[in-house]
Design an enzyme around this catalytic site. Structure first.
Site, PDB file in Angstrom:
ATOM      1  N   GLU A  42      34.872 -15.800 -19.833  1.00 25.49           N
ATOM      2  CA  GLU A  42      33.866 -15.711 -20.886  1.00 25.49           C
ATOM      3  C   GLU A  42      32.997 -16.970 -20.885  1.00 25.49           C
ATOM      4  O   GLU A  42      31.778 -16.910 -21.024  1.00 25.49           O
ATOM      5  CB  GLU A  42      34.573 -15.573 -22.233  1.00 25.49           C
ATOM      6  CG  GLU A  42      33.625 -15.260 -23.351  1.00 25.49           C
ATOM      7  CD  GLU A  42      34.302 -14.419 -24.420  1.00 25.49           C
ATOM      8  OE1 GLU A  42      35.521 -14.581 -24.618  1.00 25.49           O
ATOM      9  OE2 GLU A  42      33.603 -13.611 -25.031  1.00 25.49           O
ATOM     10  N   ASP A  44      32.322 -18.865 -18.349  1.00 27.08           N
ATOM     11  CA  ASP A  44      31.418 -18.804 -17.201  1.00 27.08           C
ATOM     12  C   ASP A  44      30.259 -17.839 -17.448  1.00 27.08           C
ATOM     13  O   ASP A  44      29.123 -18.092 -17.060  1.00 27.08           O
ATOM     14  CB  ASP A  44      32.185 -18.372 -15.943  1.00 27.08           C
ATOM     15  CG  ASP A  44      33.142 -19.469 -15.479  1.00 27.08           C
ATOM     16  OD1 ASP A  44      32.949 -20.630 -15.893  1.00 27.08           O
ATOM     17  OD2 ASP A  44      34.082 -19.156 -14.729  1.00 27.08           O
ATOM     18  N   GLU A 120      51.216 -46.195 -27.151  1.00 23.48           N
ATOM     19  CA  GLU A 120      50.480 -45.160 -26.425  1.00 23.48           C
ATOM     20  C   GLU A 120      50.896 -45.211 -24.959  1.00 23.48           C
ATOM     21  O   GLU A 120      50.919 -46.291 -24.371  1.00 23.48           O
ATOM     22  CB  GLU A 120      48.998 -45.528 -26.494  1.00 23.48           C
ATOM     23  CG  GLU A 120      48.067 -44.418 -26.859  1.00 23.48           C
ATOM     24  CD  GLU A 120      46.676 -44.999 -27.103  1.00 23.48           C
ATOM     25  OE1 GLU A 120      46.020 -44.499 -28.007  1.00 23.48           O
ATOM     26  OE2 GLU A 120      46.257 -45.945 -26.410  1.00 23.48           O
ATOM     27  N   LYS A 122      50.825 -45.458 -21.066  1.00 24.92           N
ATOM     28  CA  LYS A 122      49.853 -46.087 -20.177  1.00 24.92           C
ATOM     29  C   LYS A 122      49.653 -45.156 -18.988  1.00 24.92           C
ATOM     30  O   LYS A 122      50.549 -44.991 -18.161  1.00 24.92           O
ATOM     31  CB  LYS A 122      50.403 -47.434 -19.716  1.00 24.92           C
ATOM     32  CG  LYS A 122      49.447 -48.284 -18.936  1.00 24.92           C
ATOM     33  CD  LYS A 122      50.060 -49.676 -18.761  1.00 24.92           C
ATOM     34  CE  LYS A 122      49.128 -50.624 -18.041  1.00 24.92           C
ATOM     35  NZ  LYS A 122      48.719 -50.148 -16.736  1.00 24.92           N
ATOM     36  N   ARG A 143      35.779 -50.228 -14.768  1.00 26.60           N
ATOM     37  CA  ARG A 143      36.128 -51.570 -15.213  1.00 26.60           C
ATOM     38  C   ARG A 143      35.566 -52.633 -14.263  1.00 26.60           C
ATOM     39  O   ARG A 143      35.055 -53.654 -14.697  1.00 26.60           O
ATOM     40  CB  ARG A 143      37.646 -51.738 -15.304  1.00 26.60           C
ATOM     41  CG  ARG A 143      38.039 -53.127 -15.818  1.00 26.60           C
ATOM     42  CD  ARG A 143      39.428 -53.566 -15.369  1.00 26.60           C
ATOM     43  NE  ARG A 143      40.458 -52.671 -15.850  1.00 26.60           N
ATOM     44  CZ  ARG A 143      40.989 -52.746 -17.068  1.00 26.60           C
ATOM     45  NH1 ARG A 143      40.589 -53.667 -17.898  1.00 26.60           N
ATOM     46  NH2 ARG A 143      41.919 -51.890 -17.431  1.00 26.60           N
ATOM     47  N   GLU A 179      40.995 -43.862 -19.794  1.00 29.33           N
ATOM     48  CA  GLU A 179      41.478 -43.714 -18.432  1.00 29.33           C
ATOM     49  C   GLU A 179      41.014 -42.365 -17.905  1.00 29.33           C
ATOM     50  O   GLU A 179      41.163 -41.350 -18.577  1.00 29.33           O
ATOM     51  CB  GLU A 179      43.017 -43.775 -18.452  1.00 29.33           C
ATOM     52  CG  GLU A 179      43.631 -44.228 -17.164  1.00 29.33           C
ATOM     53  CD  GLU A 179      43.558 -45.741 -16.966  1.00 29.33           C
ATOM     54  OE1 GLU A 179      42.998 -46.458 -17.826  1.00 29.33           O
ATOM     55  OE2 GLU A 179      44.062 -46.208 -15.926  1.00 29.33           O
ATOM     56  N   CYS A 414      53.259 -50.962  23.670  1.00 26.30           N
ATOM     57  CA  CYS A 414      52.612 -50.086  22.705  1.00 26.30           C
ATOM     58  C   CYS A 414      53.140 -48.661  22.890  1.00 26.30           C
ATOM     59  O   CYS A 414      53.106 -48.135  24.001  1.00 26.30           O
ATOM     60  CB  CYS A 414      51.101 -50.111  22.904  1.00 26.30           C
ATOM     61  SG  CYS A 414      50.229 -48.854  21.939  1.00 26.30           S
ATOM     62  N   CYS A 417      50.004 -46.459  24.371  1.00 20.89           N
ATOM     63  CA  CYS A 417      49.332 -46.669  25.654  1.00 20.89           C
ATOM     64  C   CYS A 417      50.179 -47.448  26.647  1.00 20.89           C
ATOM     65  O   CYS A 417      49.796 -47.616  27.802  1.00 20.89           O
ATOM     66  CB  CYS A 417      48.014 -47.408  25.434  1.00 20.89           C
ATOM     67  SG  CYS A 417      48.244 -49.129  24.971  1.00 20.89           S
ATOM     68  N   CYS A 430      49.077 -54.323  19.567  1.00 18.57           N
ATOM     69  CA  CYS A 430      48.911 -53.860  20.936  1.00 18.57           C
ATOM     70  C   CYS A 430      47.732 -54.647  21.505  1.00 18.57           C
ATOM     71  O   CYS A 430      46.673 -54.708  20.895  1.00 18.57           O
ATOM     72  CB  CYS A 430      48.612 -52.360  20.960  1.00 18.57           C
ATOM     73  SG  CYS A 430      47.900 -51.807  22.522  1.00 18.57           S
TER      74      CYS A 430
HETATM   75 ZN   LIG Z   1      48.165 -49.390  22.621  1.00 19.81          ZN
END
Ligand SMILES: [Zn+2]
Length: 676
Positions: A42, A44, A120, A122, A143, A179, A414, A417, A430
């Site tokens: 409704e 919408d 309250e 948080k 903020r 918030e 690594c 590789c 690496c």
């Molecule tokens: Zn690597």
């Protein structure tokens, strides 16, 4: 036919008014009272009726109509503006004893009188200041650092849970802090959606909220279901009779702003402690993330008498609940390759239930931390989760060892590789500049918003391009052709054209963005700007001596050496050469310097409407470099309004205040005069 339908034919303008007030009311009942007065369908339907009528009757235009929430254009960035009153943070504690000690200090400072307190929950979200002028939402500012925050009005307007127009008899100025947060179910929806699209998941609801709020598209924000909950006040004019925080909450709730349904008024500190403890038992079930309980002195006169320290008020304290912990067994540690080549440990554990979900992976910061805590594979480990999806390993339970545990060794090579590994500070890297995994992360960084800002390049597309072998160097991006893009899965002609256009645009971002985008160790966005200011182009930078680099603002010996080594490497030279070869600008943008003769010096400028040739954030930056101060809303202090097409209420207000107004041609003319 329901009670909201048009029973007797109304004049269209009257019906528009009726629908607007009905829909504003429906939002209020839904978000503030949690008692819907009509079904979603409704709502919408009536919204669609209103949109039709407004289209036929442009004379009834109202920027705060319920239809305006999704009308906002995507924005290109956010202005930073000053808060009318500072947004302080709140002192935290994890101990009830500290809360009692705080109470004792309060009583002492109030000459022995124990005040009433308000407790309250948080909420774990993004703090925001909403400013209403004459009952209409005029500005929403994050903020930020407490002094200045980002102006996100357009995005907050897209949130149904924030009223655009307050109820009857609003004060002339009302700043309410609160918030913005994402309820758990909305957060799960967002992440499920990101997962199906192959995007990186948000680690927690707070990050998801912050990310959403900074989204450049109001439609995304509207779809994400962000909520608002009030928890403080800024500048207020016209509510002088309200003497306590609890009265203020009642008053603003009546005006249509959401307040916490779990606010408690406590006459004694014992009641406060009881309130903290009982919410501690219930908070897992409230449906959104909370991490504490804020306790404040209720009456404003006592608040005033208590005052504030440099960073926090003395009349307020936040008790934080400890993060949830669990114990499980560490099975293995893998190493993930990041964009700078960092190898970050990632733990696999026996699945364990903690803070609402089952987890089996955890993060640890680096190899030093692993050694310091002596965490071993096979150990029982304490993990902790504070709102995040991925928990952290806090410590091993050494008393439960049976001798089969194995130390965690740094990888010899690594994992992606096979390149060499070296330790710098606490981290492992690496050392192979050609490392595929590194390059994948660096390319994702390179195209990102703060760097080359190439529109349409998500992580998914980068993965696709690499997997298809279309890109193996930054410069390859700019060699992409329409035909090869069209070979990618789910890539249509329009998307391909948009991508090529975005790449074309990105060629002119300039040296600072390129440097920030390359992911050079120690060179982030601000260091890249420093370099672009000091050197006119990449050639000059490549020729720089280490001592020159070290002399730059905020550069130390380590950064200078690391950068100098990089610049001297073959891979750096080849990167710059290749980028230049594909037409990427490696020149520094010349930033205009503020000078006294500028027509913009000391002007307080507001930008409004659609400006064809400028993005808001760039223009604001430019004007500020010319000595102007750019603010978000028109006030008596405003000296100049720059109004583009379709300027609305700000233009009207500036006219009524007699503020000087320029259109875009005038702005262009003034700017070009400065250049000549
Ligand atoms: Zn690597």
């Amino acid at each position: 036919m329901s009670e909201f339908d048009d029973q007797t034919p109304l004049l269209p303008l009257a019906r528009i008014e009726e629908l607007r007030s009905l829909l504003h009311r429906a939002n209020r009942f839904y978000y503030v009272e949690a008692e819907p007065i009509m079904s979603d369908s409704e709502f919408d339907r009536l919204l669609a009726e209103l949109a039709r009528l407004e289209a036929d009757h442009p004379e009834a235009h109202d920027p705060d109509s319920p239809t305006s929430r999704v009308g906002g254009e995507p924005v290109s960035g956010f202005e930073t503006i000053a808060h009318a009153r500072r947004m302080l943070s709140i002192d935290n504690t994890y101990s009830i004893e500290d809360v009692v000690a705080w109470h004792d200090r309060v009583v002492k400072a109030l000459d022995g009188r124990a005040p009433r307190y308000v407790c309250e929950p948080k909420i774990d979200g993004v703090a925001i200041n909403l400013r209403y002028e004459s009952g209409r939402l005029a500005a929403a500012v994050t903020r930020g650092d407490g002094e200045r925050g980002d102006l996100v009005t357009g995005n907050v307007r897209a949130m149904d849970s924030v009223p655009l127009v307050l109820g009857d008899d609003p004060p002339s100025i009302l700043e309410i802090r609160g918030e913005i947060y994402m309820p758990d179910d909305a957060f799960e929806r967002v992440n499920a959606d990101r997962e199906t699209r192959g995007e990186q998941l948000f680690a927690n609801a707070r990050n998801s909220t912050a990310g959403t709020l900074k989204s450049l598209d109001p439609a995304v924000i509207r779809a994400r279901g962000l909520r608002f909950c009030a928890h403080g006040r800024g500048e207020i004019v016209g509510l002088e009779a309200v003497a306590t925080y609890s009265e203020l909450l009642d008053r603003i709730r009546a005006l249509g702003l959401s307040v916490s349904s779990r606010t408690s008024l406590c006459a004694t500190i014992d009641e406060v402690i009881e309130c903290i403890e009982s919410f501690g038992r219930e908070r897992a079930e409230v449906g959104f993330g909370t991490d504490g309980m804020v306790v404040r002195v209720d009456d404003f006169a006592s608040q005033e008498a208590l005052g504030e320290t440099a960073k926090a008020p003395r009349w307020c304290i936040a008790f934080k609940y400890p993060a949830e912990q669990a114990v499980t067994r560490l099975l293995d540690v893998g190493w993930q390759v990041g964009k700078g080549g960092t190898l970050t440990p990632r733990a696999t554990m026996e699945p364990v239930f903690v803070a609402g979900t089952t987890v089996q992976h955890a993060t640890m910061h680096n190899i030093e931390e692993i050694r310091r805590k002596d965490i071993r594979i096979g150990d029982r480990v304490v993990i902790e989760k504070a709102g995040e999806i991925i928990p952290q390993i806090i410590e091993p339970v050494a008393s439960e060892r049976n001798g089969d545990e194995r130390p965690i060794e740094p990888p010899a090579e690594c994992p992606d590789c096979g390149g060499g590994v070296e330790q710098e500070g606490p981290k492992l890297y690496c050392t192979n500049p050609e490392c595929d995994a590194q390059f994948r992360e660096r390319l994702k960084w390179f195209v990102g918003r703060g760097q080359m800002d190439i529109d349409g390049f998500g992580e998914k597309l980068v993965d696709q391009l690499l997997d298809a072998g279309l890109v193996s160097h930054f410069a390859d991006l700019f060699r992409l052709e329409r035909a090869s893009l069209l070979t990618l899965e789910r890539m249509g002609e329009t998307s391909a054209d948009n991508i090529l256009a975005a790449l074309q645009e990105a060629r002119n971002r300039g040296l600072a963005r390129v440097l920030a985008g390359l992911g050079i160790r120690h060179i982030g966005t601000s260091a890249a700007k420093v370099l672009a200011r000091a050197f006119p182009d990449a050639q000059a930078l490549l020729a720089a001596e280490e001592s020159e680099l070290e002399a730059l603002p905020d550069f130390g010996a380590i950064t200078a050496k690391s950068l100098h080594d990089y610049l001297a490497s073959d891979s750096a030279r080849s990167t710059f050469d290749q980028l230049a070869a594909v037409g990427v600008s490696l020149e520094s943008e010349q930033v205009s310097r503020s000078d006294d003769s500028s027509v913009f010096s000391d002007q307080v400028v507001v930008l409004t409407g659609t400006l064809e040739g400028f993005t808001r954030s760039k223009l604001a930056e430019q004007l500020e470099s010319l000595g102007a101060k750019v603010t978000g809303s028109v006030s008596a202090k405003t000296t100049l309004l720059i109004a583009g097409e379709n300027a609305g209420s700000k233009l009207a207000k500036a006219e009524s205040l007699g503020v000087e107004i320029w259109d875009e041609p005038r702005l262009v003319e003034e700017l070009s005069r400065l250049r000549s």
